[in-house]
Design an enzyme around this catalytic site. Structure first.
Site, PDB file in Angstrom:
ATOM      1  N   ARG A  58       0.837  -1.208   0.000  1.00  0.00           N
ATOM      2  CA  ARG A  58       0.000   0.000   0.000  1.00  0.00           C
ATOM      3  C   ARG A  58       0.867   1.250   0.000  1.00  0.00           C
ATOM      4  NH1 ARG A  58      -1.925   1.834   4.516  1.00  0.00           N
ATOM      5  NH2 ARG A  58      -2.505  -0.176   5.400  1.00  0.00           N
ATOM      6  N   TYR A 111     -12.883  18.297 -15.989  1.00  0.00           N
ATOM      7  CA  TYR A 111     -13.369  16.926 -16.199  1.00  0.00           C
ATOM      8  C   TYR A 111     -14.604  16.677 -15.320  1.00  0.00           C
ATOM      9  CZ  TYR A 111     -13.365  11.838 -16.139  1.00  0.00           C
ATOM     10  OH  TYR A 111     -13.731  10.520 -16.229  1.00  0.00           O
ATOM     11  N   ASP A 183      -4.337  19.866 -14.204  1.00  0.00           N
ATOM     12  CA  ASP A 183      -4.598  18.538 -14.769  1.00  0.00           C
ATOM     13  C   ASP A 183      -4.077  18.555 -16.207  1.00  0.00           C
ATOM     14  OD1 ASP A 183      -5.740  16.343 -16.115  1.00  0.00           O
ATOM     15  OD2 ASP A 183      -7.533  16.339 -14.864  1.00  0.00           O
ATOM     16  N   LYS A 208      -5.438   7.451 -19.628  1.00  0.00           N
ATOM     17  CA  LYS A 208      -5.692   8.002 -20.948  1.00  0.00           C
ATOM     18  C   LYS A 208      -4.439   7.913 -21.828  1.00  0.00           C
ATOM     19  CE  LYS A 208      -9.675   8.951 -19.114  1.00  0.00           C
ATOM     20  NZ  LYS A 208     -10.003  10.278 -18.610  1.00  0.00           N
TER      21      LYS A 208
HETATM   22  C1  LIG Z   1     -10.340  10.676 -17.372  1.00  0.00           C
HETATM   23  C2  LIG Z   1      -9.896  11.945 -16.784  1.00  0.00           C
HETATM   24  C3  LIG Z   1      -9.749  12.074 -15.384  1.00  0.00           C
HETATM   25  C4  LIG Z   1     -10.081  10.949 -14.430  1.00  0.00           C
HETATM   26  O1  LIG Z   1      -9.271   9.857 -14.621  1.00  0.00           O
HETATM   27  P1  LIG Z   1      -9.699   8.330 -14.241  1.00  0.00           P
HETATM   28  O2  LIG Z   1      -8.440   7.578 -14.456  1.00  0.00           O
HETATM   29  O3  LIG Z   1     -10.813   7.951 -15.151  1.00  0.00           O
HETATM   30  O4  LIG Z   1     -10.139   8.367 -12.821  1.00  0.00           O
HETATM   31  C5  LIG Z   1      -9.311  13.294 -14.895  1.00  0.00           C
HETATM   32  N1  LIG Z   1      -9.035  14.323 -15.707  1.00  0.00           N
HETATM   33  C6  LIG Z   1      -9.192  14.240 -17.044  1.00  0.00           C
HETATM   34  C7  LIG Z   1      -8.870  15.415 -17.879  1.00  0.00           C
HETATM   35  C8  LIG Z   1      -9.617  13.057 -17.631  1.00  0.00           C
HETATM   36  O5  LIG Z   1      -9.771  12.978 -18.960  1.00  0.00           O
END
Ligand SMILES: *Cc1c(COP(=O)(O)O)cnc(C)c1O
Length: 398
Positions: A58, A111, A183, A208
């Site tokens: 963890r 998001y 982000d 992604k």
């Molecule tokens: C998909 C996404 C997230 C969240 O990510 P997960 O891995 O699905 O939890 C956050 N920010 C952006 C810009 C995203 O495209």
């Protein structure tokens, strides 16, 4: 790895050499939950952080650390820590710093999950949230000046790929004593490095573009050692740990990040230009187009404009219903950043929880289609859209 290198070379090599064992040229997947010690003093030293090593999964894991090391090198950060998902990275990072009575400033187009944290979860923890019009720099600056603990940004955004000037906002945030978080999921470390533009922390959904193959969930945050250690501590206790198998898959995906992103950018640019020529298309949203309202800012802070674009079709939902099933080389799914082109209506994907009126108020037409360009050959993507448009026109008799 401190050998001078360019981002694409770092994507291949960085962060790995400390983890190679038995002469292996690839980082192993270490599934062990715990790590054993013969020497009680050594165990104690590792457990108390005096000596490098692992105790319990963890907290840390060698495969997961290799991923963190690669990403931190690519983002030019001192440190990185990782999470089970992108949303875990975002929620854990916010929870590390925000306490009741604090204020956070952000934008309306973050998001969907992030927006839910702002509208549903932070207010009930007595954190005040101010959401500004995305791309309205004056409004963000005015809200930041009123005082805030965190300025939270995302650029480009979902689904209309709006751009915020990260350097300008980082200056505004720091003048107000705020922590500036970006982000960078859509940007990718290949196209954009928010830390170099002045941000304090950069967050990724590794699910992604970093992983790129839509087969592993993960998240990460990079920044100074001092900040990342606090976030790591929150995560190691609260438990949103990245799985070693996911870390391996994402690490492997990252080795081709620069190649994939290059092709995705080329495809997005070609598709955006092609879509502009279609009568049935009402609007094309792509920061690489000179018509994009913040094209100049995108050009200044990004190396290329990314693989994400969206477009609105005449006839709204009815046209979408005809068009999307006719594409041969596209998944109709909620994901993005993968090697396959992926399409979806904003009303079904990013903004499924809004009413049509709310979407209209946010500038999201019912006929808006989000496209995450894959790495297919450009000519095939264009001819695929062409045949889908032709068949749609025939079906709708327009
Ligand atoms: C998909 C996404 C997230 C969240 O990510 P997960 O891995 O699905 O939890 C956050 N920010 C952006 C810009 C995203 O495209």
């Amino acid at each position: 790895m401190n050998r001078e290198s360019r981002p694409g070379t770092r994507a291949v090599w960085a962060g790995e050499e400390d983890y190679l064992v038995h002469g292996a040229t690839q980082v192993p997947v270490v599934l062990s939950v715990a790590y054993g010690y013969h020497d009680m003093d050594e165990w104690y030293d590792v457990a108390t952080g005096k000596k490098k090593g692992h105790i319990y999964g963890r907290n840390t894991n060698p495969t997961v650390q290799a991923f963190e090391d690669k990403l931190k090198t690519m983002e030019g950060a001192e440190a990185a820590t990782s999470f089970s998902t992108g949303m875990a990275a975002i929620s854990n990072t916010l929870s590390t710093f925000l306490v009741p009575g604090d204020r956070i400033v952000s934008i309306k187009d973050t998001y969907g999950g992030t927006n839910k944290i702002f509208t549903e979860f932070l207010p009930r923890q007595q954190v005040e949230v101010a959401l500004c019009e995305t791309g309205n720099h004056e409004e963000i600056e005015a809200e930041v000046e009123k005082g805030c603990k965190i300025l939270y940004l995302e650029s480009p955004t979902n689904p209309t790929v709006k751009i915020t000037d990260i350097e300008r906002m980082a200056n505004a945030g720091h003048a107000a004593g705020a922590l500036v978080i970006v982000d960078n999921t859509f940007g990718t470390p290949i196209n954009q490095n928010p830390l170099a533009l002045g941000a304090d922390l950069v967050i990724h959904s590794a699910t992604k573009f970093l992983g790129g193959h839509a087969d592993a969930l993960g998240g990460a945050v990079c920044g100074s050692k001092q900040l990342v250690e606090q976030i790591y501590h929150y995560r190691e206790i609260n438990g949103a740990t990245m799985d070693p198998m996911a870390a391996y898959l994402i690490l492997r995906g990252m080795k081709t990040l620069h190649l994939r992103v290059r092709q995705q950018c080329d495809n997005a640019k070609a598709l955006a230009e092609y879509l502009q020529t279609k009568d049935i298309v009402e609007g094309v949203y792509y920061p690489g187009l000179p018509e994009h309202p913040n094209h100049d800012i995108a050009k200044k802070q990004m190396k290329d404009f990314g693989g994400m674009l969206s477009f609105a079709v005449k006839g709204g939902v009815e046209t979408v219903r005809e068009l999307l099933p006719k594409l041969q080389f596209a998944h109709r799914a909620a994901n993005l950043g993968a090697v396959e082109t992926t399409v979806g209506p904003a009303r079904t994907t990013s903004h499924v929880e809004c009413t049509p009126e709310e979407r209209a108020a946010m500038g999201i037409p019912e006929g808006l289609i989000r496209v995450s360009c894959g790495i297919e050959e450009t000519a095939d993507i264009l001819s695929d859209f062409e045949q889908a448009f032709e068949q749609t026109a025939a079906a709708l008799e327009v």
